[in-house]
Design a protein around this motif. Structure first.
Motif, mmCIF file in Angstrom:
data_model
loop_
_atom_site.group_PDB
_atom_site.id
_atom_site.type_symbol
_atom_site.label_atom_id
_atom_site.label_comp_id
_atom_site.label_asym_id
_atom_site.label_seq_id
_atom_site.Cartn_x
_atom_site.Cartn_y
_atom_site.Cartn_z
ATOM 1 N N PRO A 47 0.822 -1.210 0.000
ATOM 2 C CA PRO A 47 0.000 0.000 0.000
ATOM 3 C C PRO A 47 0.857 1.262 0.000
ATOM 4 C CG PRO A 47 -0.826 -1.605 1.566
ATOM 5 C CD PRO A 47 0.525 -2.088 1.109
ATOM 6 N N ARG A 48 0.557 2.163 -0.907
ATOM 7 C CA ARG A 48 1.121 3.497 -1.021
ATOM 8 C C ARG A 48 2.606 3.563 -0.723
ATOM 9 N NH1 ARG A 48 -4.156 4.239 0.496
ATOM 10 N NH2 ARG A 48 -3.803 4.143 2.697
ATOM 11 N N LEU A 49 3.390 3.587 -1.768
ATOM 12 C CA LEU A 49 4.843 3.486 -1.655
ATOM 13 C C LEU A 49 5.455 4.500 -0.702
ATOM 14 C CD1 LEU A 49 6.161 2.791 -5.249
ATOM 15 C CD2 LEU A 49 6.378 1.356 -3.238
ATOM 16 N N ALA A 50 4.989 5.747 -0.794
ATOM 17 C CA ALA A 50 5.613 6.798 0.023
ATOM 18 C C ALA A 50 5.482 6.468 1.496
ATOM 19 C CB ALA A 50 4.978 8.142 -0.278
ATOM 20 N N ALA A 51 4.279 6.015 1.873
ATOM 21 C CA ALA A 51 4.074 5.696 3.283
ATOM 22 C C ALA A 51 4.827 4.427 3.657
ATOM 23 C CB ALA A 51 2.585 5.531 3.572
ATOM 24 N N ALA A 52 4.824 3.444 2.739
ATOM 25 C CA ALA A 52 5.502 2.185 3.042
ATOM 26 C C ALA A 52 6.984 2.398 3.261
ATOM 27 C CB ALA A 52 5.280 1.190 1.902
ATOM 28 N N SER A 53 7.559 3.371 2.541
ATOM 29 C CA SER A 53 8.992 3.606 2.679
ATOM 30 C C SER A 53 9.349 4.160 4.045
ATOM 31 C CB SER A 53 9.458 4.573 1.581
ATOM 32 O OG SER A 53 8.857 5.846 1.772
ATOM 33 N N GLU A 54 8.353 4.666 4.781
ATOM 34 C CA GLU A 54 8.612 5.183 6.117
ATOM 35 C C GLU A 54 8.683 4.063 7.159
ATOM 36 O OE1 GLU A 54 5.453 7.891 6.778
ATOM 37 O OE2 GLU A 54 6.043 9.259 5.161
ATOM 38 N N CYS A 55 8.316 2.875 6.784
ATOM 39 C CA CYS A 55 8.373 1.741 7.704
ATOM 40 C C CYS A 55 9.807 1.230 7.811
ATOM 41 C CB CYS A 55 7.470 0.611 7.217
ATOM 42 S SG CYS A 55 5.724 1.050 7.106
ATOM 43 N N GLU A 56 10.196 0.880 9.014
ATOM 44 C CA GLU A 56 11.526 0.298 9.186
ATOM 45 C C GLU A 56 11.631 -1.022 8.438
ATOM 46 O OE1 GLU A 56 12.599 -0.065 13.240
ATOM 47 O OE2 GLU A 56 12.488 2.088 13.675
ATOM 48 N N SER A 57 10.531 -1.778 8.397
ATOM 49 C CA SER A 57 10.481 -3.019 7.634
ATOM 50 C C SER A 57 9.039 -3.292 7.250
ATOM 51 C CB SER A 57 11.039 -4.192 8.454
ATOM 52 O OG SER A 57 10.233 -4.418 9.599
ATOM 53 N N THR A 58 8.859 -4.052 6.199
ATOM 54 C CA THR A 58 7.524 -4.418 5.724
ATOM 55 C C THR A 58 7.414 -5.935 5.716
ATOM 56 O OG1 THR A 58 7.330 -2.451 4.336
ATOM 57 C CG2 THR A 58 5.910 -4.318 3.792
ATOM 58 N N GLU A 59 6.411 -6.458 6.419
ATOM 59 C CA GLU A 59 6.196 -7.904 6.474
ATOM 60 C C GLU A 59 5.237 -8.309 5.358
ATOM 61 O OE1 GLU A 59 7.194 -11.541 7.852
ATOM 62 O OE2 GLU A 59 7.874 -9.667 8.760
ATOM 63 N N THR A 60 5.602 -9.320 4.597
ATOM 64 C CA THR A 60 4.781 -9.765 3.481
ATOM 65 C C THR A 60 4.037 -11.051 3.848
ATOM 66 O OG1 THR A 60 6.302 -8.794 1.873
ATOM 67 C CG2 THR A 60 4.784 -10.475 1.060
ATOM 68 N N TYR A 61 2.728 -11.067 3.583
ATOM 69 C CA TYR A 61 1.891 -12.228 3.885
ATOM 70 C C TYR A 61 1.269 -12.761 2.602
ATOM 71 C CZ TYR A 61 2.385 -10.758 8.709
ATOM 72 O OH TYR A 61 2.910 -10.403 9.929
ATOM 73 N N THR A 62 1.251 -14.085 2.473
ATOM 74 C CA THR A 62 0.635 -14.711 1.308
ATOM 75 C C THR A 62 -0.854 -14.899 1.555
ATOM 76 O OG1 THR A 62 1.213 -16.908 2.169
ATOM 77 C CG2 THR A 62 2.744 -15.887 0.607
ATOM 78 N N VAL A 63 -1.639 -14.654 0.522
ATOM 79 C CA VAL A 63 -3.096 -14.767 0.600
ATOM 80 C C VAL A 63 -3.569 -15.634 -0.560
ATOM 81 C CG1 VAL A 63 -5.298 -13.538 0.613
ATOM 82 C CG2 VAL A 63 -3.257 -12.449 1.583
ATOM 83 N N LEU A 64 -4.395 -16.618 -0.274
ATOM 84 C CA LEU A 64 -5.007 -17.429 -1.315
ATOM 85 C C LEU A 64 -6.522 -17.304 -1.243
ATOM 86 C CD1 LEU A 64 -3.136 -20.859 -1.618
ATOM 87 C CD2 LEU A 64 -3.515 -19.167 -3.405
ATOM 88 N N THR A 65 -7.138 -17.138 -2.396
ATOM 89 C CA THR A 65 -8.594 -17.118 -2.477
ATOM 90 C C THR A 65 -8.986 -17.669 -3.835
ATOM 91 O OG1 THR A 65 -10.567 -15.778 -2.095
ATOM 92 C CG2 THR A 65 -8.794 -14.778 -3.396
ATOM 93 N N ASP A 66 -10.293 -17.668 -4.132
ATOM 94 C CA ASP A 66 -10.732 -18.202 -5.419
ATOM 95 C C ASP A 66 -10.988 -17.086 -6.418
ATOM 96 O OD1 ASP A 66 -13.242 -17.140 -4.799
ATOM 97 O OD2 ASP A 66 -13.997 -19.040 -4.032
ATOM 98 N N ALA A 67 -11.336 -17.475 -7.654
ATOM 99 C CA ALA A 67 -11.471 -16.510 -8.737
ATOM 100 C C ALA A 67 -12.615 -15.527 -8.489
ATOM 101 C CB ALA A 67 -11.686 -17.237 -10.065
ATOM 102 N N THR A 68 -13.656 -15.953 -7.780
ATOM 103 C CA THR A 68 -14.783 -15.054 -7.531
ATOM 104 C C THR A 68 -14.356 -13.854 -6.699
ATOM 105 O OG1 THR A 68 -16.385 -16.872 -7.646
ATOM 106 C CG2 THR A 68 -17.080 -14.880 -6.499
ATOM 107 N N LEU A 69 -13.567 -14.099 -5.666
ATOM 108 C CA LEU A 69 -13.171 -13.031 -4.750
ATOM 109 C C LEU A 69 -11.906 -12.301 -5.175
ATOM 110 C CD1 LEU A 69 -13.868 -14.493 -1.200
ATOM 111 C CD2 LEU A 69 -14.815 -12.404 -2.138
ATOM 112 N N LEU A 70 -11.152 -12.865 -6.099
ATOM 113 C CA LEU A 70 -9.831 -12.326 -6.409
ATOM 114 C C LEU A 70 -9.806 -10.830 -6.718
ATOM 115 C CD1 LEU A 70 -6.820 -12.909 -6.841
ATOM 116 C CD2 LEU A 70 -7.354 -13.458 -9.214
ATOM 117 N N PRO A 71 -10.680 -10.294 -7.592
ATOM 118 C CA PRO A 71 -10.604 -8.858 -7.887
ATOM 119 C C PRO A 71 -10.830 -7.983 -6.659
ATOM 120 C CG PRO A 71 -11.917 -9.992 -9.537
ATOM 121 C CD PRO A 71 -11.702 -10.968 -8.417
ATOM 122 N N ALA A 72 -11.813 -8.360 -5.828
ATOM 123 C CA ALA A 72 -12.100 -7.565 -4.630
ATOM 124 C C ALA A 72 -10.954 -7.649 -3.629
ATOM 125 C CB ALA A 72 -13.400 -8.043 -3.975
#
Length: 553
Positions: A47-72
């Motif tokens: 989310p929003r590069l400028a703000a993310a760059s202010e974080c000391e670190s960014t934790e990445t989480y994997t998310v799985l869902t189906d095709a119906t929900l994917l766009p949302a």
């Protein structure tokens, strides 16, 4: 996306065949960074590069869902509060495939956005999924039929309609919601429970002869279009179909009694204990965005409803003529729905199961006023009474050298149909008699590995191509036979002897926390089976029921 510059957030990446279309190695979208992740074929959304760059670190989480929900979900992941200092890898898979990953611990995501709470709760793994958000959306099932056809007054009546096509409720959330609606009607006295059970048995027998592809919502809708026969599908599937086929001769309805809902919970499925708290927080952050106005619009664009069944967008649902936003929500009890799904599982396909029972000395241990053996006997006897006459069951008992020097198992009953008569008694009666007599065989150490391999080979040698072939193994301990093969040798043998043309699954049921849960999980996973742990006396029958349902997957 490749070869084009994307300069506006509203122009989202497109997807194809349930996968993101890969573009340039790094694509910048106003306010969002999308980084291609090689093998996963998903996106990292920060989310929003400028703000993310202010974080000391960014934790990445994997998310799985189906095709119906994917766009949302993609839209929500891009709008999470940047102060959270988290990023998401969003990818798409079939819900059954995600559940299998969560159960086997192979490729499990940090976060799973599922299509039903019951699907999540049915997963049994050493580290069980935990629901962090009860639901972010919902979709009721609808009955589609030729325009002008008489609408069913209830779900119980719908399930009894001539020619009705219904998906597999063990795999389809919309089919399960339809069954739940009928069960709720039966529990309230609005419908005949025995009639519902009979209708489910008929549908299960018919469905068991069909391929999984022919039972998808899209296939059911195509078949209904051709024949005019009624079918049950998710409302979201119907709306998408109706939009793509404006000249369709079909119409949809919801019974006047109301409908159960397919919900969409967010669960934490990470196998890393150190990540689970962070993953839960990430799941809640996603939910907050899905619940805002933009998130609701994104869900409505996929023809989904709000969590309690409210239509998000007026006029969005053709079923509004039959209730729509005012549709009463039906709720079946967990026990009632479990019984109905077990009835389905037992009727859907013939099967052969070798039940293998641990009778080692530790089975005499107290488990809430009864011994572990007594509890297992009660559960197994209940299960044996539930199997239809077309099922084939056998029974072994095992403890070290129970069958003589060098043999840890003893065959009590060979694999036979439940209605087969031997020595003047049916197989069902013989099994019940043998189960009652297990107490007299308790003693010795646990000869788990040799017994498991022998049971697997026995079922494979007697393979029935028209049935589900499985081993259901009960044990309360770890292998305690120094002369047996090792667990690695067992797993190697199972992998080597596995034959896709003759699949045999091992379903393990660990009794109490003394069971070697991790090893039982590995054994089950090696064969494509499932593993269950009964940690309290009241869990015995529940996990046995889950094992019966799981063996059809």
């Amino acid at each position: 996306m490749a070869g084009r510059r994307v300069a506006e957030r509203s122009r989202r990446p497109r997807w194809q065949s349930q996968r993101w279309r890969l573009g340039l190695p790094t694509v910048l979208v106003t306010g969002v960074a999308l980084l291609v992740v090689g093998a996963l074929a998903g996106w990292v959304l920060i989310p929003r590069l400028a703000a993310a760059s202010e974080c000391e670190s960014t934790e990445t989480y994997t998310v799985l869902t189906d095709a119906t929900l994917l766009p949302a979900v993609n839209d929500a992941a891009s709008r999470v509060d940047p102060s959270a200092c988290i990023a998401f890898v969003v990818d798409v898979a079939d819900q059954e495939a995600i559940a299998a990953r969560a159960a086997n611990g192979t490729g499990a995501p940090d976060v799973w956005i599922a299509d039903s709470t019951r699907r999540v709760n049915a997963v049994s793994a050493p580290v069980r999924p935990e629901i962090a958000v009860p639901s972010v959306a919902s979709s009721p099932p609808v009955v589609v039929a030729a325009k002008g056809a008489k609408a069913p007054a209830s779900w119980a009546q719908a399930l009894g309609m001539d020619g009705l096509a219904l998906g597999d409720p063990l795999a389809s959330s919309s089919a399960m919601a339809a069954v739940a609606g009928a069960v709720a009607e039966g529990e309230s006295g609005a419908a005949d429970a025995k009639g519902i059970a009979a209708a489910l048995a008929r549908l299960a027998l018919a469905t068991g002869q069909k391929s999984s592809a022919s039972l998808s919502d899209s296939a059911l809708l195509d078949a209904a279009e051709r024949s005019g026969a009624p079918a049950v599908v998710a409302e979201s599937s119907w709306l998408a179909y109706a939009e793509a086929h404006p000249q369709s001769r079909l119409a949809s309805t919801v019974p006047a009694t109301g409908s159960a809902l397919a919900d969409y919970p967010i669960a934490v499925t990470s196998g890393d204990a150190g990540r689970r708290a962070g993953a839960a927080a990430a799941a809640k952050a996603l939910a907050r965005v899905l619940e805002d106005d933009a998130g609701r619009r994104a869900l409505a664009a996929r023809d989904l409803r709000a969590p309690q069944g409210e239509v998000i967008r007026k006029g969005a649902s053709p079923s509004s003529a039959a209730g729509g936003a005012g549709t009463k929500v039906l709720a079946a009890t967990e026990d009632g729905l479990a019984k109905a799904l077990t009835t389905w599982a037992l009727q859907a396909m013939p099967f052969r199961s070798l039940v293998v029972m641990d009778v080692s000395g530790s089975m005499t241990a107290d488990a809430g006023g009864k011994s572990r053996m007594q509890l297992v006997q009660e559960g197994a006897a209940t299960g044996a009474a539930m199997f239809p006459k077309t099922a084939s069951l056998g029974l072994w008992a095992f403890s070290r050298e129970l069958g003589g020097a060098g043999q840890d198992y003893l065959e009590l009953e060979a694999l036979r149909r439940m209605d087969a008569v031997t020595g003047g008694k049916t197989q069902r009666d013989r099994l019940l008699e043998d189960i009652r007599g297990l107490s007299g065989r308790v003693g010795g150490a646990t000869g788990l590995y040799d017994t498991t391999l022998a049971a697997y080979r026995t079922v494979k040698a007697n393979y029935d191509p028209l049935a589900v072939n499985s081993v259901i193994l009960f044990t309360d301990g770890a292998n305690d036979d120094p002369g047996s093969i090792t667990v690695d040798q067992l797993l190697e043998a199972l992998a080597r002897e596995k034959d896709p043309a003759k699949p045999v699954v091992v379903v393990t049921i660990g009794i109490s926390d003394d069971a070697d849960a991790a090893t039982l999980q590995r054994i089950a996973a090696a064969t494509g089976g499932s593993s269950h742990i009964a940690r309290a006396p009241e869990d015995i029958r529940t996990v046995f029921t889950k094992a019966l349902i799981a063996r059809t997957r």
